[in-house]
Write a protein that holds these residues in place. Structure first.
Motif, PDB file in Angstrom:
ATOM      1  N   THR A 251      45.701  44.357  43.148  1.00 15.01           N
ATOM      2  CA  THR A 251      46.217  44.113  44.493  1.00 15.01           C
ATOM      3  C   THR A 251      45.134  43.492  45.347  1.00 15.01           C
ATOM      4  O   THR A 251      43.942  43.639  45.077  1.00 15.01           O
ATOM      5  N   GLY A 252      45.567  42.806  46.406  1.00 16.23           N
ATOM      6  CA  GLY A 252      44.610  42.201  47.312  1.00 16.23           C
ATOM      7  C   GLY A 252      44.998  40.775  47.638  1.00 16.23           C
ATOM      8  O   GLY A 252      45.937  40.215  47.065  1.00 16.23           O
ATOM      9  N   PRO A 253      44.285  40.153  48.566  1.00 11.95           N
ATOM     10  CA  PRO A 253      44.605  38.782  48.969  1.00 11.95           C
ATOM     11  C   PRO A 253      44.284  37.781  47.855  1.00 11.95           C
ATOM     12  O   PRO A 253      43.432  38.034  46.996  1.00 11.95           O
ATOM     13  N   GLN A 254      44.946  36.642  47.901  1.00  7.14           N
ATOM     14  CA  GLN A 254      44.724  35.622  46.884  1.00  7.14           C
ATOM     15  C   GLN A 254      43.424  34.873  47.129  1.00  7.14           C
ATOM     16  O   GLN A 254      43.059  34.562  48.262  1.00  7.14           O
ATOM     17  N   VAL A 255      42.730  34.584  46.034  1.00  9.11           N
ATOM     18  CA  VAL A 255      41.508  33.793  46.059  1.00  9.11           C
ATOM     19  C   VAL A 255      41.781  32.471  45.353  1.00  9.11           C
ATOM     20  O   VAL A 255      42.303  32.453  44.237  1.00  9.11           O
ATOM     21  N   GLN A 273      36.840  30.356  31.256  1.00  6.75           N
ATOM     22  CA  GLN A 273      36.799  31.666  30.605  1.00  6.75           C
ATOM     23  C   GLN A 273      36.118  32.690  31.503  1.00  6.75           C
ATOM     24  O   GLN A 273      36.510  33.859  31.546  1.00  6.75           O
ATOM     25  N   SER A 274      35.108  32.247  32.246  1.00  5.34           N
ATOM     26  CA  SER A 274      34.438  33.178  33.166  1.00  5.34           C
ATOM     27  C   SER A 274      35.374  33.597  34.298  1.00  5.34           C
ATOM     28  O   SER A 274      35.214  34.687  34.863  1.00  5.34           O
ATOM     29  N   ILE A 275      36.358  32.760  34.641  1.00  9.26           N
ATOM     30  CA  ILE A 275      37.366  33.155  35.630  1.00  9.26           C
ATOM     31  C   ILE A 275      38.349  34.131  35.015  1.00  9.26           C
ATOM     32  O   ILE A 275      38.769  35.104  35.653  1.00  9.26           O
ATOM     33  N   VAL A 276      38.735  33.888  33.762  1.00  7.68           N
ATOM     34  CA  VAL A 276      39.602  34.833  33.051  1.00  7.68           C
ATOM     35  C   VAL A 276      38.976  36.214  33.031  1.00  7.68           C
ATOM     36  O   VAL A 276      39.659  37.239  33.172  1.00  7.68           O
ATOM     37  N   GLU A 284      44.066  32.055  42.022  1.00  7.99           N
ATOM     38  CA  GLU A 284      44.625  30.778  41.590  1.00  7.99           C
ATOM     39  C   GLU A 284      43.458  29.816  41.366  1.00  7.99           C
ATOM     40  O   GLU A 284      42.433  29.891  42.052  1.00  7.99           O
ATOM     41  N   VAL A 285      43.620  28.935  40.380  1.00  9.12           N
ATOM     42  CA  VAL A 285      42.568  27.981  40.059  1.00  9.12           C
ATOM     43  C   VAL A 285      43.081  26.581  40.365  1.00  9.12           C
ATOM     44  O   VAL A 285      44.098  26.153  39.809  1.00  9.12           O
ATOM     45  N   VAL A 286      42.404  25.895  41.259  1.00  7.33           N
ATOM     46  CA  VAL A 286      42.735  24.516  41.598  1.00  7.33           C
ATOM     47  C   VAL A 286      41.710  23.628  40.900  1.00  7.33           C
ATOM     48  O   VAL A 286      40.533  23.626  41.266  1.00  7.33           O
ATOM     49  N   ILE A 287      42.156  22.910  39.889  1.00  2.00           N
ATOM     50  CA  ILE A 287      41.250  22.064  39.112  1.00  2.00           C
ATOM     51  C   ILE A 287      41.415  20.619  39.553  1.00  2.00           C
ATOM     52  O   ILE A 287      42.523  20.074  39.533  1.00  2.00           O
ATOM     53  N   VAL A 288      40.330  20.009  39.962  1.00  5.24           N
ATOM     54  CA  VAL A 288      40.337  18.610  40.393  1.00  5.24           C
ATOM     55  C   VAL A 288      39.660  17.778  39.311  1.00  5.24           C
ATOM     56  O   VAL A 288      38.437  17.858  39.118  1.00  5.24           O
ATOM     57  N   ASN A 289      40.459  17.029  38.574  1.00  7.62           N
ATOM     58  CA  ASN A 289      39.934  16.123  37.552  1.00  7.62           C
ATOM     59  C   ASN A 289      39.628  14.792  38.219  1.00  7.62           C
ATOM     60  O   ASN A 289      40.522  13.996  38.513  1.00  7.62           O
ATOM     61  N   ARG A 303      46.599  28.718  30.586  1.00 13.68           N
ATOM     62  CA  ARG A 303      47.713  29.025  31.502  1.00 13.68           C
ATOM     63  C   ARG A 303      48.316  30.417  31.306  1.00 13.68           C
ATOM     64  O   ARG A 303      48.764  31.021  32.290  1.00 13.68           O
ATOM     65  N   PRO A 304      48.337  30.976  30.078  1.00 16.73           N
ATOM     66  CA  PRO A 304      48.844  32.351  29.958  1.00 16.73           C
ATOM     67  C   PRO A 304      48.043  33.378  30.741  1.00 16.73           C
ATOM     68  O   PRO A 304      48.567  34.426  31.124  1.00 16.73           O
ATOM     69  N   ALA A 305      46.753  33.074  30.990  1.00 16.76           N
ATOM     70  CA  ALA A 305      45.873  34.043  31.670  1.00 16.76           C
ATOM     71  C   ALA A 305      45.581  33.673  33.110  1.00 16.76           C
ATOM     72  O   ALA A 305      45.156  34.534  33.890  1.00 16.76           O
ATOM     73  N   LEU A 306      45.797  32.410  33.497  1.00 18.16           N
ATOM     74  CA  LEU A 306      45.419  31.955  34.829  1.00 18.16           C
ATOM     75  C   LEU A 306      46.554  31.178  35.487  1.00 18.16           C
ATOM     76  O   LEU A 306      47.317  30.479  34.818  1.00 18.16           O
ATOM     77  N   GLU A 307      46.626  31.316  36.805  1.00 17.26           N
ATOM     78  CA  GLU A 307      47.517  30.466  37.596  1.00 17.26           C
ATOM     79  C   GLU A 307      46.740  29.199  37.924  1.00 17.26           C
ATOM     80  O   GLU A 307      45.802  29.216  38.717  1.00 17.26           O
TER      81      GLU A 307
END
Length: 553
Positions: A251-255, A273-276, A284-289, A303-307
């Motif tokens: 629980t808690g606010p989104q990062v 993996q370090s975020i997983v 949530e992970v915003v990836i900028v390619n 994607r199964p482990a991260l938004e």
């Protein structure tokens, strides 16, 4: 590729002889539960064994039967009694508060001093995949300290509450009664827990052993820091395949974690993996390619482990533009950056979110450990050379006008910031984060938490050329960033910055003096050993002397 025998132990490992052994116990009893039989065998073989009890264990009194300070003393006395049963009286109590243990520069320095004073060849500590936060932090402490040593050590991660996937088994059948007696030396804990059940795990650990003579074994994940493929702690998580058991705050606010990347898929995978591995789950992970090759296949594995949300630039616009794109697409209450060549330690987000949620501040940052990787010109692989904490600066609005505060991934900030500083300045190609922090600091205070929660990785070649070198290009943009904000600098800013530099110099001088004293003590110890060796050579027959010389080597 990791071989099966590197993951599963089919044979027992012999107890080493002639080694100094350092055992880290987050709480009084962990050493007995996790490796009590092994400690007994080590002491019986004549190995000096020292136990470090890291925390005071005061939160273990679930029934509230004792005064807290009395309870701490009881647990220390119990550990002394258990250690004596296991064969050692060398026990040291560090007394950090239980369940409040964090990696700090002070803690790493204390641990380094312990290593250099005791000079261990073998270190036993809890596995980083343990559930209890003190256990995980102790594993990180040992790992970070070992990576900064000038000599190699063997690290054996042991198991207590969370089973590991061992590559090392120690047969403790002959000393199982000694371990049982040591477990009985903790009456305050026996009133709360069923310690005898750990023996079931010890019995189960013999399942992969063929011979029936093995009835009880203790399991370890063994790593040699001298080996060429010495892994990162993130890789240990992967090798253990235990990331699913990490206790997560649900629980808690989104990062929102913004990851800028371009054509470095292997490094990006390690960063993700370090975020997983984060103990905080609302991410949530915003990836900028930024104009790189497609990374869709790589992201599918996470994607199964991260938004994950992917922002793609058809053409590279540079780091500042990539950062602004990430901020534009981020939806979290709190935001932070992680470049694809850096790593977060598991409690990074949890520590910063907890602080910001309970204090009236919008920006906070932690310390980072700088990891220097050297490229082998023959294989092309990068290998860890050394680690050390370089960035550990308290917030100073004046000093920020003269130098960057800290690497970008250390900082977490509220989305309120974006109402005042909505994006990065795209007129600056390098030091864009410094420019951003200067503009934010004009309106907001930052809070420094002296906790190491990330790894800032720097890659070099054999000639010592850094990826972050002092090239003319970097010098140009450093000067550009300074000129951009020079109009903000006052005379008092100069004075404040000068005093900060003088304070740093005094701290360095004090540290140098301490290190010189340690070096002097080590020289005296080496001279004592050399004198002993000369006496042995003079008194023993030559063949016996050769035997002991070879054994020493």
């Amino acid at each position: 590729m990791i071989k099966e025998r590197d993951i599963i132990a089919f044979e027992v490992t012999k107890i080493p002889v002639g080694q100094r052994v350092l055992v880290f116990a987050p709480h009084a009893d962990d050493e007995t539960i996790g490796c009590g039989g092994t400690i007994t065998l080590l002491t019986q073989a004549g190995n000096p064994v020292k136990i470090i009890n890291v925390t005071d264990g005061r939160t273990g009194d679930f029934s509230k039967r004792y005064d807290p300070q009395e309870y701490v003393q009881i647990r220390q006395n119990e550990l002394r009694a258990a250690a004596q049963i296991l064969g050692t009286t060398d026990v040291e109590f560090w007394d950090y508060r239980c369940e409040s243990l964090h990696i700090t520069t002070e803690l790493i320095e204390r641990c380094l001093e312990c290593f250099y004073t005791f000079q261990p060849q073998l270190v036993l500590c809890p596995a980083p995949t343990e559930i209890h936060p003190d256990h995980r932090t102790t594993a990180h402490l040992v790992w970070e300290t070992a990576s900064q040593l000038s000599f190699p050590v063997h690290i054996w991660f042991y198991e207590t509450l969370t089973p590991i996937r061992p590559n090392t088994l120690i047969d403790i059948t002959s000393v199982i009664d000694r371990k049982k007696r040591a477990l009985q030396a903790f009456p305050s804990q026996l009133a709360e827990n069923h310690y005898e059940r750990i023996l079931g795990l010890n019995e189960y650990r013999t399942l992969s052993l063929i011979q029936d003579k093995y009835r009880y074994a203790e399991a370890f994940w063994a790593v040699n820091t001298a080996m060429d493929h010495y892994p990162s702690l993130a890789q240990v998580y992967l090798q253990q395949q235990q990331v699913d058991v990490i206790h997560k705050v649900k629980t808690g606010p989104q990062v929102s974690i913004i990851v800028r990347t371009k054509n470095r898929p292997h490094l990006l995978a390690e960063a993700l993996q370090s975020i997983v591995n984060q103990t905080y789950s609302q991410i949530e992970v915003v990836i900028v390619n930024d104009g790189g090759n497609p990374i869709d296949d790589l992201l599918e594995t996470f994607r199964p482990a991260l938004e994950i949300r992917l922002v793609t630039h058809e053409k590279s616009g540079g780091e500042a533009k990539a950062a602004s794109s990430g901020l534009k697409h981020a939806r979290g209450k709190y935001l932070m950056f992680l470049d694809d060549d850096d790593l977060l330690y598991p409690e990074h987000c949890e520590i910063l979110v907890d602080f910001l949620e309970h204090h009236d501040l919008e920006v906070a940052y932690t310390d980072t450990c700088c990891a220097f990787y050297e490229r082998d010109t023959e294989s092309g692989d990068y290998r860890l050379k050394e680690k050390k904490v370089i960035f550990s600066n308290d917030f100073d609005r004046s000093a920020m006008l003269f130098e960057n505060l800290t690497p970008i991934m250390c900082v977490m900030f509220s989305n309120v910031i974006l109402q005042h500083v909505p994006n990065f300045s795209e007129d600056i190609d390098i030091y864009d984060d410094w420019d951003f922090w200067v503009r934010v600091s004009r309106k907001f205070d930052f809070q420094h938490l002296r906790v190491v929660t990330s790894e800032y990785r720097i890659f070099t070649d054999r000639q010592g050329a850094y990826a972050h070198d002092n090239s003319p290009k970097r010098d140009y943009w450093l000067g550009y960033a300074f000129e951009k904000h020079r109009h903000l600098i006052t005379g008092m800013d100069h004075v404040a910055y000068q005093r900060q530099i003088q304070a740093k110099i005094r701290r360095y001088e004090s540290r140098i003096e301490e290190l010189e004293q340690q070096v002097s003590a080590l020289r005296d110890h080496a001279q004592t050993l050399e004198d002993f060796a000369i006496r042995v050579r003079r008194t023993l027959p030559f063949k016996i002397y050769q035997f002991f010389r070879d054994l020493w080597k």
